[in-house]
Design a protein around this motif. Structure first.
Motif, short mmCIF file in Angstrom:
data_model
loop_
_atom_site.label_atom_id
_atom_site.label_comp_id
_atom_site.label_asym_id
_atom_site.label_seq_id
_atom_site.Cartn_x
_atom_site.Cartn_y
_atom_site.Cartn_z
N ARG A 92 11.48 7.29 -0.82
CA ARG A 92 12.60 6.82 -0.16
C ARG A 92 11.65 6.05 1.11
NH1 ARG A 92 14.32 8.90 4.25
NH2 ARG A 92 13.98 11.02 3.84
N GLU A 93 10.75 6.60 1.75
CA GLU A 93 10.21 5.93 2.95
C GLU A 93 9.28 4.93 2.53
OE1 GLU A 93 8.33 9.35 5.02
OE2 GLU A 93 10.25 10.18 5.82
N ALA A 94 8.71 4.90 1.31
CA ALA A 94 7.72 3.96 0.61
C ALA A 94 8.73 2.45 0.24
CB ALA A 94 7.08 3.99 -0.39
N GLY A 95 10.01 2.60 0.21
CA GLY A 95 11.03 1.71 -0.28
C GLY A 95 10.99 1.65 -1.67
N VAL A 96 10.74 2.62 -2.49
CA VAL A 96 10.77 2.54 -4.02
C VAL A 96 12.11 3.03 -4.61
CG1 VAL A 96 9.79 3.70 -6.08
CG2 VAL A 96 8.38 3.12 -3.92
N GLU B 2 0.73 -1.18 0.02
CA GLU B 2 0.04 0.06 0.17
C GLU B 2 0.81 1.31 -0.02
OE1 GLU B 2 -0.20 -1.91 4.32
OE2 GLU B 2 -0.27 -2.51 2.12
N ASP B 3 2.03 1.24 0.46
CA ASP B 3 2.99 2.35 0.60
C ASP B 3 3.61 2.46 -0.67
OD1 ASP B 3 2.52 2.75 3.41
OD2 ASP B 3 4.24 1.44 3.84
N VAL B 4 4.01 1.48 -1.44
CA VAL B 4 4.51 1.76 -2.74
C VAL B 4 3.45 2.09 -3.77
CG1 VAL B 4 5.46 0.07 -4.72
CG2 VAL B 4 6.04 -0.10 -2.22
N LEU B 5 2.23 1.41 -3.47
CA LEU B 5 1.15 2.00 -4.67
C LEU B 5 0.74 3.77 -4.25
CD1 LEU B 5 -1.36 -1.05 -4.54
CD2 LEU B 5 0.42 -0.27 -6.43
N HIS B 6 0.98 3.94 -3.09
CA HIS B 6 0.65 5.27 -2.79
C HIS B 6 1.95 6.15 -3.33
CE1 HIS B 6 -0.09 9.03 -0.66
NE2 HIS B 6 1.12 9.00 -0.16
N ALA B 7 2.90 5.65 -3.33
CA ALA B 7 4.14 6.53 -3.84
C ALA B 7 4.08 6.83 -5.34
CB ALA B 7 5.44 5.86 -3.21
N LEU B 8 3.41 5.54 -5.75
CA LEU B 8 3.61 5.58 -7.35
C LEU B 8 2.20 6.19 -7.96
CD1 LEU B 8 4.80 2.10 -8.04
CD2 LEU B 8 6.00 3.90 -8.20
N SER B 9 1.17 6.64 -7.03
CA SER B 9 0.16 7.00 -7.51
C SER B 9 0.09 8.73 -7.71
CB SER B 9 -1.09 7.36 -6.33
OG SER B 9 -0.74 7.91 -5.38
N ASP B 10 1.32 9.16 -7.49
CA ASP B 10 1.41 10.68 -7.82
C ASP B 10 2.19 11.05 -9.37
OD1 ASP B 10 1.52 13.61 -6.62
OD2 ASP B 10 3.34 13.20 -7.62
N MET C 8 4.26 13.22 -10.36
CA MET C 8 5.61 13.55 -10.21
C MET C 8 6.47 12.41 -9.78
SD MET C 8 6.18 16.64 -11.20
CE MET C 8 4.98 17.29 -12.37
N ARG C 9 6.00 11.88 -8.65
CA ARG C 9 6.83 10.66 -8.38
C ARG C 9 6.93 9.57 -9.25
NH1 ARG C 9 3.84 12.11 -3.40
NH2 ARG C 9 2.26 10.46 -3.68
N LEU C 10 5.92 9.33 -10.21
CA LEU C 10 5.89 8.40 -11.19
C LEU C 10 7.06 9.04 -12.25
CD1 LEU C 10 4.69 5.79 -12.01
CD2 LEU C 10 2.80 7.00 -13.15
N LYS C 11 7.18 10.21 -12.31
CA LYS C 11 8.08 10.60 -13.53
C LYS C 11 9.58 10.66 -13.00
CE LYS C 11 9.54 15.06 -15.85
NZ LYS C 11 9.10 16.21 -16.22
N ILE C 12 9.85 10.55 -11.42
CA ILE C 12 10.97 10.32 -10.98
C ILE C 12 11.43 8.87 -11.09
CG2 ILE C 12 11.99 10.13 -8.64
CD1 ILE C 12 10.48 12.56 -7.89
N VAL C 13 10.47 7.85 -10.71
CA VAL C 13 10.66 6.47 -11.09
C VAL C 13 10.94 6.22 -12.49
CG1 VAL C 13 9.59 4.35 -10.74
CG2 VAL C 13 9.25 5.86 -8.93
N ARG C 14 10.02 6.66 -13.53
CA ARG C 14 10.24 6.55 -14.79
C ARG C 14 11.86 6.86 -15.15
NH1 ARG C 14 6.00 9.02 -16.36
NH2 ARG C 14 7.10 11.09 -16.91
N HIS D 140 9.84 16.53 -1.06
CA HIS D 140 8.84 15.98 -0.62
C HIS D 140 8.40 14.60 -1.35
CE1 HIS D 140 4.76 14.53 1.03
NE2 HIS D 140 4.18 14.71 -0.16
N HIS D 141 8.49 14.80 -2.39
CA HIS D 141 8.15 13.64 -3.55
C HIS D 141 9.38 12.68 -3.24
CE1 HIS D 141 4.51 15.08 -5.16
NE2 HIS D 141 5.23 15.97 -5.80
#
Length: 115
Positions: free
Chosen positions: A69-73, A20-28, A30-36, A63-64
């Motif tokens: 980081r806190e979600a472990g992504v 649930e933390d990973v999914l929350h982190a990936l739901s934004d 801007m954060r998805l752009k960072i992960v991409r 913040h993003h």
């Protein structure tokens, strides 16, 4: 003796990462752009925060990265004054096989569909 130029940041262990933390982190977006961006780096490479162009304030960017980081992504470490970032792909793939690829694939399809 540990390298004095490397400051440690807190990260969840692999066992502490929750879906649930990973999914929350990936739901934004801007954060998805960072992960991409980080997902395109060769394995073992890191990127400084400023390498990823985000049209938001520095405090919002911080913040993003913290949420990821806190979600472990992502993994973050200071090297000198630079905060280096890397995707925790191995941990995520071990815990949630196919999740990261599915999310990134769905993101790519949506960006293509919406222009």
């Amino acid at each position: 003796m540990p390298n004095a130029s490397v400051r440690a940041l807190e990260h969840p262990t692999c066992e502490e990462i929750r879906l649930e933390d990973v999914l929350h982190a990936l739901s934004d977006s801007m954060r998805l752009k960072i992960v991409r961006y980080l997902s395109r780096l060769p394995e073992g490479e890191e990127a400084v925060c400023s390498a990823i162009e985000l049209a938001i304030t520095k405090s919002t960017t911080t913040h993003h990265f913290r949420v990821l980081r806190e979600a472990g992504v992502i993994n973050q470490v200071y090297r000198g004054t630079a905060k280096m970032n890397a995707l925790r792909r191995h941990d995520l793939d071990a815990l949630f096989p196919g999740l990261l690829d599915a999310v990134l694939g769905a993101d790519a399809a949506q960006r293509e569909r919406t222009g």
